[in-house]
Design a protein around this motif. Structure first.
Motif, PDB file in Angstrom:
ATOM      1  N   ILE A  14      39.779  47.238  26.881  1.00 22.63           N
ATOM      2  CA  ILE A  14      38.954  48.192  27.616  1.00 22.63           C
ATOM      3  C   ILE A  14      39.882  49.050  28.470  1.00 22.63           C
ATOM      4  O   ILE A  14      40.705  48.517  29.226  1.00 22.63           O
ATOM      5  N   THR A  71      27.834  39.820  38.989  1.00 21.44           N
ATOM      6  CA  THR A  71      28.629  38.626  38.688  1.00 21.44           C
ATOM      7  C   THR A  71      28.130  37.432  39.494  1.00 21.44           C
ATOM      8  O   THR A  71      28.071  36.306  39.002  1.00 21.44           O
ATOM      9  N   ARG A 120      31.864  49.074  41.658  1.00 15.29           N
ATOM     10  CA  ARG A 120      31.518  50.281  40.937  1.00 15.29           C
ATOM     11  C   ARG A 120      31.002  51.348  41.888  1.00 15.29           C
ATOM     12  O   ARG A 120      30.117  51.075  42.689  1.00 15.29           O
ATOM     13  N   ARG A 154      36.492  53.536  32.636  1.00 11.71           N
ATOM     14  CA  ARG A 154      35.328  54.399  32.494  1.00 11.71           C
ATOM     15  C   ARG A 154      35.718  55.777  31.969  1.00 11.71           C
ATOM     16  O   ARG A 154      36.760  56.316  32.332  1.00 11.71           O
ATOM     17  N   ASP A 208      39.432  36.885  29.965  1.00 16.72           N
ATOM     18  CA  ASP A 208      39.245  38.232  30.523  1.00 16.72           C
ATOM     19  C   ASP A 208      37.912  38.717  29.986  1.00 16.72           C
ATOM     20  O   ASP A 208      37.790  39.068  28.815  1.00 16.72           O
ATOM     21  N   THR A 209      36.905  38.708  30.853  1.00 16.29           N
ATOM     22  CA  THR A 209      35.524  38.918  30.405  1.00 16.29           C
ATOM     23  C   THR A 209      35.067  40.334  30.692  1.00 16.29           C
ATOM     24  O   THR A 209      35.027  40.756  31.841  1.00 16.29           O
ATOM     25  N   TRP A 210      34.713  41.058  29.657  1.00 17.31           N
ATOM     26  CA  TRP A 210      34.196  42.418  29.850  1.00 17.31           C
ATOM     27  C   TRP A 210      32.672  42.412  29.795  1.00 17.31           C
ATOM     28  O   TRP A 210      32.082  41.878  28.853  1.00 17.31           O
ATOM     29  N   TRP A 211      32.061  43.012  30.801  1.00 18.58           N
ATOM     30  CA  TRP A 211      30.604  43.196  30.789  1.00 18.58           C
ATOM     31  C   TRP A 211      30.225  44.128  31.914  1.00 18.58           C
ATOM     32  O   TRP A 211      31.091  44.719  32.555  1.00 18.58           O
ATOM     33  N   GLN A 212      28.927  44.299  32.131  1.00 16.03           N
ATOM     34  CA  GLN A 212      28.422  45.282  33.098  1.00 16.03           C
ATOM     35  C   GLN A 212      27.124  44.776  33.713  1.00 16.03           C
ATOM     36  O   GLN A 212      26.454  43.918  33.130  1.00 16.03           O
ATOM     37  N   THR A 213      26.743  45.374  34.835  1.00 17.24           N
ATOM     38  CA  THR A 213      25.448  45.058  35.444  1.00 17.24           C
ATOM     39  C   THR A 213      24.352  45.175  34.379  1.00 17.24           C
ATOM     40  O   THR A 213      23.453  44.346  34.291  1.00 17.24           O
ATOM     41  N   ASP A 238      32.406  53.094  28.882  1.00 20.65           N
ATOM     42  CA  ASP A 238      33.809  52.684  28.876  1.00 20.65           C
ATOM     43  C   ASP A 238      34.539  53.213  27.648  1.00 20.65           C
ATOM     44  O   ASP A 238      33.956  53.327  26.565  1.00 20.65           O
ATOM     45  N   VAL A 282      37.295  39.310  35.812  1.00 23.02           N
ATOM     46  CA  VAL A 282      36.137  40.168  35.585  1.00 23.02           C
ATOM     47  C   VAL A 282      36.128  41.383  36.503  1.00 23.02           C
ATOM     48  O   VAL A 282      36.656  41.325  37.604  1.00 23.02           O
ATOM     49  N   GLY A 283      35.520  42.448  36.045  1.00 22.42           N
ATOM     50  CA  GLY A 283      35.186  43.567  36.915  1.00 22.42           C
ATOM     51  C   GLY A 283      35.974  44.819  36.659  1.00 22.42           C
ATOM     52  O   GLY A 283      35.536  45.902  37.009  1.00 22.42           O
ATOM     53  N   GLU A 284      37.153  44.704  36.085  1.00 23.04           N
ATOM     54  CA  GLU A 284      37.995  45.869  35.839  1.00 23.04           C
ATOM     55  C   GLU A 284      39.081  45.424  34.867  1.00 23.04           C
ATOM     56  O   GLU A 284      39.297  44.225  34.694  1.00 23.04           O
ATOM     57  N   PRO A 285      39.768  46.386  34.277  1.00 19.97           N
ATOM     58  CA  PRO A 285      40.850  45.993  33.380  1.00 19.97           C
ATOM     59  C   PRO A 285      41.907  45.214  34.158  1.00 19.97           C
ATOM     60  O   PRO A 285      42.207  45.545  35.301  1.00 19.97           O
ATOM     61  N   ASN A 316      36.054  52.575  39.576  1.00 22.00           N
ATOM     62  CA  ASN A 316      36.025  51.146  39.802  1.00 22.00           C
ATOM     63  C   ASN A 316      37.062  50.814  40.868  1.00 22.00           C
ATOM     64  O   ASN A 316      38.248  50.762  40.596  1.00 22.00           O
TER      65      ASN A 316
HETATM   66  C1  WTA Z   1      34.490  47.411  34.203  1.00 23.02           C
HETATM   67  C2  WTA Z   1      30.795  43.941  36.493  1.00 23.02           C
HETATM   68  C3  WTA Z   1      37.904  45.949  31.828  1.00 23.02           C
HETATM   69  C4  WTA Z   1      34.011  48.329  33.094  1.00 23.02           C
HETATM   70  C5  WTA Z   1      30.607  42.708  35.618  1.00 23.02           C
HETATM   71  C6  WTA Z   1      32.513  48.201  33.187  1.00 23.02           C
HETATM   72  C7  WTA Z   1      35.929  45.759  32.995  1.00 23.02           C
HETATM   73  C8  WTA Z   1      32.292  48.060  34.663  1.00 23.02           C
HETATM   74  C9  WTA Z   1      35.916  44.371  32.784  1.00 23.02           C
HETATM   75  C10 WTA Z   1      31.026  47.334  34.994  1.00 23.02           C
HETATM   76  C11 WTA Z   1      37.010  43.794  32.056  1.00 23.02           C
HETATM   77  C12 WTA Z   1      34.144  44.937  33.901  1.00 23.02           C
HETATM   78  N1  WTA Z   1      37.966  44.635  31.612  1.00 23.02           N
HETATM   79  N2  WTA Z   1      36.920  46.541  32.517  1.00 23.02           N
HETATM   80  N3  WTA Z   1      37.115  42.489  31.826  1.00 23.02           N
HETATM   81  N4  WTA Z   1      34.792  43.884  33.356  1.00 23.02           N
HETATM   82  N5  WTA Z   1      34.834  46.070  33.693  1.00 23.02           N
HETATM   83  O1  WTA Z   1      28.456  46.858  36.527  1.00 23.02           O
HETATM   84  O2  WTA Z   1      34.434  49.643  33.383  1.00 23.02           O
HETATM   85  O3  WTA Z   1      29.960  46.114  38.409  1.00 23.02           O
HETATM   86  O4  WTA Z   1      31.828  49.309  32.655  1.00 23.02           O
HETATM   87  O5  WTA Z   1      29.776  44.839  36.253  1.00 23.02           O
HETATM   88  O6  WTA Z   1      33.423  47.320  35.128  1.00 23.02           O
HETATM   89  O7  WTA Z   1      30.937  47.071  36.381  1.00 23.02           O
HETATM   90  P1  WTA Z   1      29.727  46.251  36.968  1.00 23.02           P
END
Ligand code: WTA
Length: 646
Positions: free
Chosen positions: A509, A308, A523, A512, A408-413, A497, A383-386, A518
């Protein structure tokens, strides 16, 4: 239960880049003809040679390979700095807010250019060149961003390691990346406490060979051990070089960075991102998701040690010529109002943080928020978790005074940037839902057999086709990349997820579905914590699972079997927690340790984690089928033990 919906406010539909119809049209175009769509969108960055080959991606069968804009050439630092100099050289690029509220400063784009060039020259004089790996182990100070951009300028690949990781974790990452150059600081400063960064680097180097240079930025001025010929202070080296450094012309698919992240098995993986596609994705998502316009002050509270921080403190904002705030401290120091005070001090318009921060601040009630103005705020992000609906509502009502939408932004590394998110002028919000896919993203929900589910449904989240910001490989281990992400559901990217899709096509979401947990938005692989525990001489076996935690989202629950002759005690519990902190870092500290005479195993010796998870979640009545266990009575012992501990 009636679902709560927040409509887009009229002033938002007027000012935002896109309204709902605009979103739908652009999304449809993006998935109908990705070639044409991305050819056009690629123009948001400056290319030395414009790409003509746009998308060349294959998720299998056959060789998994992902290439975007593959005949284009560009440079990320050029895009984040040089191309803004004519139009916004005197505009503030970075606002830095120190741990201590009396310390802050601003860096204009012109100053950023000079600083990054100097840092790049210092590196270049010590042999850093295109393709080399540079490890960055830094506190949240502007020099962390300079170091990243200096690497980008030279074409070197940075590997930023979060400053909270232990010497062992740092050593593992230095070794895996075969990095000969480390950038660090004498000490970090967080919440009034010092972090011995240089000392940790020394300890890490004692464990791995190959580090030839350590560049030390003075942050606190504390005396540190300096090894002659290897270590140099940055301020001294910077005086010997000019503030001018040519940019390296990079192919779109040349690596930009490696970032280690936890998976369900083994050691952390080096997620590799490349140049062109990543930058297009970072800039585009930053612009649309945060509705960034010139003059906005934008603050993402992440650490640059996580993705992030990479995408939404450094690369996204700077590629857009934005003003990005970088905060060294913590939300609770010197007072629980610190976030809101910083917002007022710098007139922050857009604020992006993690649910865990919101939940912990919520506990202190509304007053510490209410006593600040926050009038400048326009948009909030998560960001980062539900984010649980209660925390969402509080964030909206108290922090945003009911007038700021929440993205509420969902994404991953692995995804490089945001994939599922509301757009503030376009998307009606439902608390707890990340809502709809960003442009070019094709999410699907599949069942455990990989059947694609239609309409409202629940299952696992996969992405059916590539997007430009996607990771390209696991550094040095392409097979692991293929295995981890493309073998569970062949031909599709598996996110790890679980998710639900409602009748409006909104995604929720659920967390995991693998052995990744998380914790406070960080993570962790349960396997990593387990291997740290079993490395302790008194531990014979360990199994780690997540359990629901009010503030952290998930807590770390460790079942530990001791060596014969060892006796469980509270002292030993503390010793094991301290051990894991030392082995991995404070973020991996177990919250609960349950000593278990034995662990539930199948007859073939596999630990049944499903049962351990249920016990940790206090779901004793719902343990499922235990008949395949080698010794079902183990479970009764565990349950009794768990209940006694409460
Ligand atoms: C979780 C962080 C729900 C999810 C950017 C994902 C989320 C993991 C959300 C990635 C969200 C991230 N709602 N869950 N808005 N954003 N996650 O790689 O489980 O540190 O697979 O990236 O965080 O974590 P990472």
């Amino acid at each position: 239960m009636q679902e709560k919906i927040y409509e887009v406010a009229p002033e938002w539909s007027r000012r935002a880049y896109l309204d709902d119809a605009g979103y739908r049209a652009k999304y449809a175009a993006s998935v109908k003809d990705p070639e044409a769509f991305w050819k056009e969108e690629a123009r948001r960055i400056h290319w030395f040679r414009e790409p003509t080959r746009i998308k060349n991606t294959n998720f299998g069968p056959g060789e998994v390979s992902i290439r975007w804009f593959e005949d284009g050439t560009t440079n990320v630092a050029y895009n984040c700095i040089d191309r803004h100099l004519d139009t916004r050289g005197d505009q503030v690029a970075i606002i830095w807010e120190g741990d201590d509220p009396s310390e802050s400063k601003t860096v204009t784009y012109r100053q950023l250019h000079d600083e990054v060039c100097r840092m790049a020259n210092v590196m270049r004089n010590r042999g850093v060149k295109k393709g080399d790996r540079v490890t960055i182990y830094m506190p949240m100070i502007p020099e962390a961003a300079y170091a990243m951009l200096a690497c980008a300028r030279l074409g070197a690949i940075h590997s930023v390691v979060f400053g909270g990781f232990s010497p062992d974790s740092l050593a593992g990452r230095i070794e895996d990346a075969k990095s000969a150059f480390v950038v660090t600081a004498d000490e970090g400063l967080r919440g009034g406490r010092k972090v011995a960064l240089k000392e940790n680097v020394d300890a890490a180097i004692a464990r791995v060979g190959g580090v030839e240079h350590v560049l030390v930025v003075r942050r606190t001025g504390a005396p540190v051990n300096m090894v002659p010929g290897r270590d140099v202070y940055y301020d001294e080296a910077a005086q010997m070089v000019t503030a001018d450094c040519p940019v390296e012309e990079m192919n779109a698919e040349d690596p930009l960075f490696i970032l280690y992240t936890s998976g369900s098995t083994g050691k952390p993986k080096g997620v590799l991102h490349t140049t062109g596609g990543y930058l297009v994705w970072a800039g585009m998502t930053h612009q649309y998701v945060f509705d960034y316009h010139d003059g906005d002050i934008y603050w993402c509270t992440a650490d640059v040690g996580w993705v992030t921080g990479h995408t939404y403190i450094v690369y996204g904002p700077l590629s857009n010529g934005a003003t990005t705030l970088m905060f060294e401290g913590v939300p609770t120091y010197p007072s629980i109002s610190r976030f809101w005070e910083v917002i007022d001090k710098h007139n922050v318009n857009i604020f992006y943080t993690a649910p865990t921060a919101i939940r912990s601040l919520m506990q202190a009630g509304e007053e510490p928020v209410r006593k600040t103005s926050r009038k400048s705020l326009r948009l909030l992000g998560s960001v980062g978790e539900p984010i649980n609906p209660e925390a969402w509502e509080w964030y909206h009502r108290v922090v945003g005074d009911g007038r700021c939408p929440i993205v509420d932004t969902w994404w991953q590394t692995e995804t490089g940037g945001i994939l599922i998110t509301p757009l503030p002028g376009a998307t009606r919000l439902k608390p707890g839902s990340a809502t709809r896919p960003f442009f070019g993203v094709k999410p699907e929900v599949v069942d455990s057999e990989g059947r694609v589910l239609e309409g409202a449904c629940e299952g696992n989240l996969v992405i059916a086709d590539s997007w430009p910001g996607q990771m390209r490989t696991v550094y040095g281990d392409h097979e692991r990349f293929v295995q981890t992400y493309f073998s569970t559901y062949p031909g599709k990217y598996f996110t790890g997820d679980g998710c639900r899709r409602d009748a409006d096509g909104y995604y929720w979401i659920t967390g995991r579905v693998d052995d990744v947990i998380n914790v406070s938005g960080h993570r962790m692989g349960t396997a990593e914590v387990e291997s740290a525990l079993v490395a302790h001489p008194k531990v014979s076996e360990a199994a780690v699972v997540g359990y629901p935690h009010d503030i952290k989202g998930q807590g770390i629950y460790a079942y530990v079997t001791l060596m014969a002759g060892e006796t469980p005690s509270d002292e030993l519990r503390k010793e094991l927690v301290a051990w894991v902190r030392k082995e991995i870092g404070p973020i991996a500290s177990p919250d609960l340790i349950q000593f278990a005479p034995s662990l539930p195993k199948t007859r073939s010796g596999k630990i049944m984690r499903r049962i351990l998870r249920k016990i940790a979640e206090d779901e004793f009545g719902n343990l499922g089928d235990t008949s395949t266990l080698a010794d079902p009575s183990v479970v009764d012992d565990l349950v009794t033990n768990r209940q006694n501990r409460r």
